[in-house]
Design a protein around this motif. Structure first.
Motif, short mmCIF file in Angstrom:
data_model
loop_
_atom_site.label_atom_id
_atom_site.label_comp_id
_atom_site.label_asym_id
_atom_site.label_seq_id
_atom_site.Cartn_x
_atom_site.Cartn_y
_atom_site.Cartn_z
N LEU A 210 8.54 3.91 -3.03
CA LEU A 210 7.29 3.94 -3.79
C LEU A 210 7.51 3.60 -5.26
N ALA A 211 8.65 4.02 -5.80
CA ALA A 211 8.95 3.69 -7.20
C ALA A 211 9.09 2.18 -7.38
N ARG A 212 9.73 1.53 -6.42
CA ARG A 212 9.89 0.08 -6.49
C ARG A 212 8.54 -0.62 -6.39
N PHE A 213 7.69 -0.14 -5.47
CA PHE A 213 6.34 -0.71 -5.35
C PHE A 213 5.57 -0.51 -6.65
N ASP A 214 5.68 0.68 -7.22
CA ASP A 214 4.95 0.99 -8.45
C ASP A 214 5.41 0.09 -9.59
N GLU A 215 6.71 -0.16 -9.66
CA GLU A 215 7.26 -1.00 -10.71
C GLU A 215 6.76 -2.44 -10.61
N LEU A 216 6.69 -2.96 -9.38
CA LEU A 216 6.34 -4.36 -9.19
C LEU A 216 4.83 -4.61 -9.14
N ILE A 217 4.08 -3.68 -8.55
CA ILE A 217 2.66 -3.92 -8.30
C ILE A 217 1.78 -2.81 -8.85
N GLY A 218 2.19 -1.55 -8.63
CA GLY A 218 1.41 -0.40 -9.07
C GLY A 218 0.85 0.36 -7.87
N LEU A 219 1.13 1.64 -7.78
CA LEU A 219 0.64 2.44 -6.67
C LEU A 219 -0.88 2.47 -6.63
N ASP A 220 -1.51 2.29 -7.78
CA ASP A 220 -2.97 2.30 -7.82
C ASP A 220 -3.58 1.08 -7.13
N GLN A 221 -2.75 0.12 -6.75
CA GLN A 221 -3.24 -1.07 -6.06
C GLN A 221 -3.29 -0.89 -4.54
N ILE A 222 -2.75 0.22 -4.04
CA ILE A 222 -2.81 0.49 -2.60
C ILE A 222 -4.21 0.98 -2.25
N ALA A 223 -4.94 0.18 -1.48
CA ALA A 223 -6.32 0.51 -1.13
C ALA A 223 -6.45 1.03 0.29
#
Length: 297
Positions: A210-223
């Motif tokens: 999740l940290a890697r996803f957050d770094e690249l895209i942002g957890l707030d982008q998971i819909a």
């Protein structure tokens, strides 16, 4: 254990499954099916996922479905675009414009269904290479989103990486975000089976993933989160869903993401395989009522 760190009120989890939409009831039938599973969210295709034949919006029985959904406590409706759309195919130009045209119409249908999220497989480069496929996909998204006024987000699904699939890692999705002209119209559908099969370690490195996803895209982008176990080991690139707790991911990591407070407002959707009746080899029994109860509990 981490899996025990659940939301205080499990009934507030936004949890449901894929449901059908056919017959005379159409969307009303979809909502009733979701209710029968104890769900408060659902995901539908507006028609068969393998083709683009669709009924007019007026024939989808939407008003009755939305009224019943409110009564039944169905909080979220997610729509999934058909697999036949492949905007990343630069090899066959004749498939591109029909895909663009159909995706634009699906956004309108999604809004009519009371949803603001349309899940889209990024597509396959069919041998031309990831860079060419991503570039073609971005062209298609730009063409669709330039004219779209639906207010619906296109949620790019994380993919397992089989064949020429685009979206096999977070970096490819981040590249699409960086290059598309209207990134504010994009979101991500995080599929646990696909992420596992693509090589991410949700079992032993959940926070790292999740940290890697957050770094690249942002957890707030998971819909949307597709909650599926996997029949195959991590990194297999095969994309075969398993029932909850019966695959290589296992129950605890899946329960953990369902109850993760960072995703409390994100609908979680099951796409797990149907089961066979005892003595039969035909999959006729939906597992969703039992799996929703299992994840809530």
């Amino acid at each position: 254990m981490a899996a025990e760190k659940a939301c205080k009120d499990c009934h507030e989890l936004i949890l449901g499954s894929h449901v059908g939409m056919s017959g005379k009831d159409m969307f009303l039938g979809s909502v009733k099916e979701a209710e029968s599973y104890g769900a408060n969210a659902l995901m539908v295709y507006t028609g068969a996922p393998q083709n683009t034949r669709r009924k007019p919006i007026a024939e989808l029985n939407i008003d009755a479905g939305l009224a019943y959904a409110k009564q039944a406590g169905i909080r979220e409706v997610v729509v999934h675009a058909p697999y036949i759309i492949n905007l990343a195919n630069s090899v066959k130009p004749e498939t591109f414009e029909p895909g663009v045209e159909f995706l634009a119409k699906e956004l309108v249908r999604t809004a009519a269904l009371g949803s603001d999220v349309l899940v889209l497989h990024p597509g396959s480069h069919v041998g031309s290479g990831a860079e060419a496929g991503i570039a073609k996909l971005i062209d298609g998204l730009d063409e669709v989103l330039a004219q779209d006024e639906s207010g619906v987000f296109v949620a790019l699904e994380t993919m397992a990486g089989k064949g020429g699939e685009i979206g096999r890692d977070f970096e490819e999705i981040a590249t699409i975000y960086e290059r598309v002209k209207r990134p504010e119209c994009l979101r991500v559908c995080f599929d646990t089976c696909h992420v596992n099969d693509a090589g991410c370690d949700l079992v032993d490195d959940y926070e790292g993933v999740l940290a890697r996803f957050d770094e690249l895209i942002g957890l707030d982008q998971i819909a949307v989160i597709h909650v599926n176990d996997s029949m195959n080991p991590r990194g297999s690139h095969k994309d075969r869903h398993a029932n909850i707790g019966e695959g290589s991911i296992g129950f605890e990591p899946l329960c953990r993401i369902v109850h993760d407070e960072r995703f409390s407002k994100v609908p979680k959707i099951l796409e797990t395989p149907w089961r066979c009746e005892e003595g039969s080899t035909k999959k006729t029994l939906p597992p969703y009522k039992e799996e929703i109860a299992l994840l809530r509990g």
